[in-house]
Design a protein around this motif. Structure first.
Motif, mmCIF file in Angstrom:
data_model
loop_
_atom_site.group_PDB
_atom_site.id
_atom_site.type_symbol
_atom_site.label_atom_id
_atom_site.label_comp_id
_atom_site.label_asym_id
_atom_site.label_seq_id
_atom_site.Cartn_x
_atom_site.Cartn_y
_atom_site.Cartn_z
ATOM 1 N N GLU A 165 1.100 -1.054 -0.200
ATOM 2 C CA GLU A 165 -0.341 0.149 0.010
ATOM 3 C C GLU A 165 1.245 1.124 -0.130
ATOM 4 O O GLU A 165 1.627 1.672 0.940
ATOM 5 N N LEU A 166 0.841 2.141 -0.750
ATOM 6 C CA LEU A 166 1.557 3.488 -1.113
ATOM 7 C C LEU A 166 0.552 5.037 -0.818
ATOM 8 O O LEU A 166 -0.657 4.725 -2.260
ATOM 9 N N TYR A 167 0.664 5.497 0.036
ATOM 10 C CA TYR A 167 -0.641 6.416 -0.244
ATOM 11 C C TYR A 167 0.463 7.645 0.187
ATOM 12 O O TYR A 167 1.110 8.360 0.842
ATOM 13 N N LEU A 168 0.618 8.758 -0.645
ATOM 14 C CA LEU A 168 1.225 9.477 -1.063
ATOM 15 C C LEU A 168 -0.330 10.582 -1.051
ATOM 16 O O LEU A 168 0.180 11.880 -2.140
ATOM 17 N N LEU A 223 -1.981 8.059 -5.251
ATOM 18 C CA LEU A 223 -0.971 9.587 -5.794
ATOM 19 C C LEU A 223 -2.314 10.948 -5.764
ATOM 20 O O LEU A 223 -1.532 11.716 -6.363
ATOM 21 N N PHE A 224 -3.146 10.506 -5.154
ATOM 22 C CA PHE A 224 -4.563 11.126 -5.292
ATOM 23 C C PHE A 224 -3.713 12.882 -4.838
ATOM 24 O O PHE A 224 -3.273 13.238 -4.078
ATOM 25 N N ASP A 225 -4.673 14.034 -6.175
ATOM 26 C CA ASP A 225 -4.723 15.523 -5.055
ATOM 27 C C ASP A 225 -2.978 15.837 -5.455
ATOM 28 O O ASP A 225 -2.817 16.304 -4.496
ATOM 29 N N ASN A 226 -2.338 15.807 -6.026
ATOM 30 C CA ASN A 226 -0.951 16.128 -5.920
ATOM 31 C C ASN A 226 -0.655 17.598 -7.547
ATOM 32 O O ASN A 226 -1.996 17.255 -7.889
ATOM 33 N N GLU A 227 0.561 17.652 -8.184
ATOM 34 C CA GLU A 227 0.984 18.386 -8.911
ATOM 35 C C GLU A 227 1.540 16.986 -10.341
ATOM 36 O O GLU A 227 1.837 17.734 -10.668
ATOM 37 N N LEU A 228 1.143 15.996 -10.139
ATOM 38 C CA LEU A 228 1.855 14.894 -11.011
ATOM 39 C C LEU A 228 1.757 15.331 -12.755
ATOM 40 O O LEU A 228 0.440 15.966 -12.781
ATOM 41 N N GLN A 229 2.296 14.520 -13.620
ATOM 42 C CA GLN A 229 2.452 15.688 -14.532
ATOM 43 C C GLN A 229 2.286 14.252 -16.029
ATOM 44 O O GLN A 229 2.589 13.482 -15.152
ATOM 45 N N GLY A 230 2.607 14.356 -17.796
ATOM 46 C CA GLY A 230 3.221 13.330 -17.849
ATOM 47 C C GLY A 230 1.534 12.477 -18.268
ATOM 48 O O GLY A 230 0.804 12.893 -17.435
ATOM 49 N N GLU A 231 2.286 11.090 -18.496
ATOM 50 C CA GLU A 231 1.123 10.800 -19.154
ATOM 51 C C GLU A 231 1.165 9.150 -17.710
ATOM 52 O O GLU A 231 1.910 9.299 -17.029
ATOM 53 N N ILE A 232 0.068 8.683 -18.222
ATOM 54 C CA ILE A 232 -0.343 7.504 -16.928
ATOM 55 C C ILE A 232 0.646 6.491 -17.866
ATOM 56 O O ILE A 232 0.730 5.814 -18.653
ATOM 57 N N GLU A 253 -5.178 5.656 -7.110
ATOM 58 C CA GLU A 253 -6.269 6.511 -7.573
ATOM 59 C C GLU A 253 -5.983 7.642 -7.762
ATOM 60 O O GLU A 253 -3.772 8.190 -6.886
ATOM 61 N N LEU A 254 -5.637 8.040 -8.866
ATOM 62 C CA LEU A 254 -4.614 9.437 -9.503
ATOM 63 C C LEU A 254 -4.815 10.784 -10.076
ATOM 64 O O LEU A 254 -4.492 11.399 -10.722
ATOM 65 N N GLY A 255 -6.393 10.572 -9.233
ATOM 66 C CA GLY A 255 -7.100 11.884 -9.781
ATOM 67 C C GLY A 255 -6.804 13.313 -9.185
ATOM 68 O O GLY A 255 -5.651 13.008 -8.168
ATOM 69 N N SER A 256 -7.302 13.659 -9.798
ATOM 70 C CA SER A 256 -6.947 15.273 -8.887
ATOM 71 C C SER A 256 -5.772 15.911 -8.905
ATOM 72 O O SER A 256 -4.641 16.393 -8.229
ATOM 73 N N ASN A 257 -4.483 15.300 -10.426
ATOM 74 C CA ASN A 257 -3.126 15.936 -11.140
ATOM 75 C C ASN A 257 -3.368 15.946 -12.205
ATOM 76 O O ASN A 257 -4.630 17.774 -12.663
ATOM 77 N N LYS A 258 -2.387 16.596 -12.962
ATOM 78 C CA LYS A 258 -2.397 17.650 -14.095
ATOM 79 C C LYS A 258 -1.592 16.328 -15.291
ATOM 80 O O LYS A 258 -1.071 16.641 -15.845
ATOM 81 N N LEU A 259 -2.302 15.561 -15.294
ATOM 82 C CA LEU A 259 -2.761 14.113 -16.287
ATOM 83 C C LEU A 259 -2.992 14.288 -17.171
ATOM 84 O O LEU A 259 -3.504 14.391 -17.594
#
Length: 805
Positions: free
Chosen positions: A423-426, A450-459, A473-479
């Motif tokens: 489990e990885l919670y960031l 990884l929800f709610d960060n400023e991650l960029q680029g593609e999945i 969970e990759l929501g609320s980023n800049k993907l």
């Protein structure tokens, strides 16, 4: 002659002696047989009181054709052949305990645990003076506390835990129990105080009173039980402070006081407990700092002080103990820099410091001396800086929680070397850069948030290699970019959150995907286009589907009804249409019996609300939204069948006819929005039966007549918007709605003066009465509305001065 006479006397004496011995032998044999028969009768009485024996244990093993001492579960004395041990535990037996068990007068051990025995405990059982061991754990026994037990001076072990016994513990509990070593009443319904007389059970080693309703203070006299090894008082309603006298329990290995209402500080005296292995004080109201004396607990393995109100920094002395494995300090008010001394604890396996106010950076060498660390959570603190790449040296790490902090920089690719991570919670930091492809090396990973960060680029495509992944969970980023189709082939996936990014492309070409375990799919707030992908409707376990705020187009397929477990459906703000004028997809949703929320707003559905389909929707439905969908026709009366509805939004359509009176059946209704339609007629009085109504929006229709007099009964009403209709009057009782916040009666045919009673509405924030035919002076009482933020009275025939607000 004398010699012959002497021999004759001797002979007669010996004969008489033999007769006496024979008589005694016969009497003893008869008595022994009688007592053995009494034992058999007692056991047969028990057998007769068993109403259900799922394995036929007693039927197979207890019968009169074999001696009692050969019965399974029965042990006898080798000389007297009396029953000394009865053990019929873990047989799932149903029935009651007969009083005849008290006839087992040589019984030393009675074990009826882990069955389903009910009723009260017969007092006759405890007339047996030899009884030392009693175990009735995990049955369904009830009734008041069997106080007669405490006349059993022979008792050493009494376990009545996990039943439904009630009442108070007798104050003289230990007066006749000088040798009691084990006593457990845990998981029952006992109440009252814990008697201080427990201190007289001086041989007591284990005391279990947890999971009851005990109240009052912990008796300081418990500190006199110097042989006590385990103390369980958790999950009660104990108040007051932890007695410092507990520091006298030199043999104590476990102290569990969690989930009470204890106050004050943690006594420094607890640092005297050199043999203590586990200290559980969580979920109380403890205050002050963590005493450094806890560092003297040289045998301590587990320390749980979570969910209290402890403050200050974490003392370094706490972590001197070389045996410490588990530390849980979450949910306090601890502050200060990161306690770097923790990381010299090579024994440490679990560390939870989440939900505090700790700050600073994580030391770069965090894992140098933590070879066995399996769990670490620093979530919900005030840490900042980068996530150290040295976390990769915690090779046994299974759970890593760093959410809700202020970490920045990139996610270290070295985390991909922590191959046991599950489990990885960031969540909710300020992490930038791309999602490292190396995370695909985490073969055992089950959750990545990884929800709610400023991650960029593609999945990264490689994420689809995580064959054990259950939540992504990759929501609320800049993907950006498209979603790799292979992700939808991760058969273990239960939750996929991609919402609120800038992802794009069509998913409709993805086929041959089953998603057998998917329960939640959140893709709202992106730039997806094309039709809704068909594979979604193969996900038979799906309960939450959120595709709102995209550019999906085409028909809403009738196969949506295949999702029988669906609870939440959000498709609003797309370009979706219906394949039929009758909105046939609504009919298919009648298969979804667990639906609680439906949102279709802002789609060009261009149909009519079908009566039958609406009435057949799930009776669990609480939220129904189909606003601004170009829907026409009348509002079906059958909507009144959905009695759990709390919110209805159908505004901005072309609905005509009258407001159905059946809305009055919706007594849980809190919000009703029918604004900007073509509704006619009067506002039905039946709406007043929805006494939980908070917001009512009926503006922009052709409603006429008076505002219903019963509106003054809507005590929960806070927002009433009736503008742009043809209403003609306001009943005087309306001004009794003293808690209303917003009123809009603009653009109607209201006449006459504004009533003085408008001053009753003390909490009003906004009034719009413009574009009516109100006349007369503006009531000065409006000046007393201290919370008023806006007042629109234009385009009326009002006169006089404007009140100062």
């Amino acid at each position: 002659m004398e010699r012959l006479h002497s021999l004759s006397i001797t002979s007669r004496f010996l004969s008489l002696h033999r007769l006496i011995l024979i008589s005694l032998f016969i009497a003893a044999a008869t008595a022994n047989k009688s007592t053995i028969t009494a034992d058999q009768d007692a056991l047969l009485a028990l057998k007769a009181h068993i109403t259900h024996d799922p394995t036929n244990f007693l039927a197979k093993n207890w019968n009169t054709s074999t001696p009692v001492c050969n019965w399974t579960g029965v042990t006898c004395d080798v000389h007297s052949h009396r029953v000394t041990v009865l053990n019929i535990s873990r047989l799932n037996l149903t029935g009651t305990i007969p009083s005849q068990l008290g006839n087992l007068s040589s019984l030393q051990s009675l074990n009826l645990s882990f069955n389903r025995l009910s009723g009260s405990i017969p007092s006759a059982i405890f007339t047996t003076y030899t009884l030392k061991y009693v175990n009735f754990r995990e049955n369904r026994l009830s009734g008041a506390f069997p106080s007669f037990i405490f006349n059993k001076s022979s008792s050493k072990h009494l376990d009545f835990s996990y039943n439904t016994l009630s009442g108070e513990i007798p104050a003289n509990i230990c007066s006749s129990l000088p040798f009691l070593e084990y006593f457990s009443l845990s998981q029952n319904m006992f109440h009252g105080g814990i008697p201080s007389a427990l201190s007289k059970c001086t041989y007591l080693q284990i005391l279990g009173l947890s999971f009851n309703d005990f109240s009052g203070a912990i008796p300081k006299e418990i500190g006199n039980l110097t042989k006590l090894q385990e103390l369980y008082l958790g999950r009660n309603r104990l108040q007051g402070e932890i007695p410092p006298e507990l520091g006298n329990l030199a043999e104590l290995e476990l102290m569990w006081l969690s989930e009470n209402e204890l106050q004050g500080g943690i006594p420094q005296d607890l640092g005297n407990l050199a043999k203590l292995k586990m200290l559980q004080l969580s979920l109380n109201n403890l205050t002050g700092t963590i005493p450094s004396q806890l560092g003297n607990l040289s045998s301590l393995q587990s320390l749980n002080l979570s969910f209290n109100r402890l403050s200050g920094s974490i003392p370094s002395a706490t972590f001197i103990t070389h045996t410490l494995k588990y530390v849980d300090l979450r949910g306090n008010q601890l502050s200060g820099a990161f306690p770097s001394f923790i990381f010299n604890k090579s024994s440490l396996q679990d560390l939870d410091l989440s939900y505090n106010a700790l700050s600073g950076e994580i030391p770069a060498n965090i894992c140098s001396n933590l070879p066995f660390l399996e769990y670490i959570s620093l979530s919900q603190n005030m840490f900042h800086g980068g996530i150290p790449s040295a976390l990769s040296k915690c090779t046994y790490l299974q759970i890593l929680g760093l959410s809700f902090n202020d970490f920045s920089g990139a996610i270290p690719k070295e985390i991909g070397n922590v191959t046991k991570l599950k489990e990885l919670y960031l969540v909710r930091n300020r992490l930038q850069g791309e999602i490292p492809r190396e995370l695909s090396n985490l073969a055992e990973l089950e959750l990545m948030s990884l929800f709610d960060n400023e991650l960029q680029g593609e999945i990264p495509l490689e994420i689809s290699n995580l064959s054990n992944l259950e939540q992504l969970e990759l929501g609320s980023n800049k993907l950006v970019g498209t979603v790799p189709a292979a992700i939808f082939n991760v058969s273990t996936l239960q939750a996929l959150g991609l919402q609120n990014n800038s992802l794009s492309g069509s998913l409709s070409s993805i086929v041959d995907v089953r998603l057998p375990n998917l329960k939640m799919l959140q893709m709202w707030g992106n730039n997806f286009s094309g039709t809704i992908p068909r594979f979604i409707f193969n996900a038979s376990k799906l309960s939450i589907l959120e595709l709102s705020y995209n550019s999906f187009s085409g028909f809403i397929p009738n196969t949506i009804g295949n999702l029988r477990n669906l609870q939440v459906l959000r498709l609003s703000n797309n370009y979706l249409t219906s394949s039929t004028l009758e909105l046939s997809f609504l009919s298919s949703l009648s298969n979804c019996k667990s639906l609680t929320l439906i949102s279709f707003s802002n789609n060009p559905l261009d149909g009519i609300l079908p009566k039958t389909s609406v009435g057949n929707l799930s009776h669990s439905l609480e939220y129904f939204e189909m606003a601004y969908c170009n829907v026409s026709g009348g509002i079906p009366e059958e909507i009144g069948n959905l009695t759990n509805l709390t919110i209805i939004y159908l505004g901005g359509n072309k609905l005509n006819g009258s407001i159905p009176s059946t809305l009055g059946k919706l007594q849980k209704l809190q919000g009703l929005g029918l604004e900007n339609n073509k509704l006619e007629g009067s506002i039905p009085d039946s709406i007043c039966r929805s006494d939980e109504l908070y917001e009512l929006e009926l503006g922009g229709n052709k409603l006429s007549g008076s505002i219903p007099e019963c509106f003054n009964n809507l005590a929960s009403l806070r927002i009433l918007l009736l503008g742009s209709n043809e209403l003609t009057s306001i009943p005087l009782t309306f001004w009794n709605l003293k808690d209303i916040l917003y009123l809009n009666f603009s653009s109607n045919f209201l006449t006459g003066p504004l009533p003085l009673e408008i001053g009753n509405l003390k909490v009003l924030v906004g009034i719009d009465f413009s574009m009516n035919n109100f006349s007369g002076v503006i009531p000065m009482a409006i000046g007393g509305l201290k919370n008023l933020q806006y007042l629109f009275l234009g385009y009326n025939r009002l006169q006089g001065s404007i009140p100062v607000i």
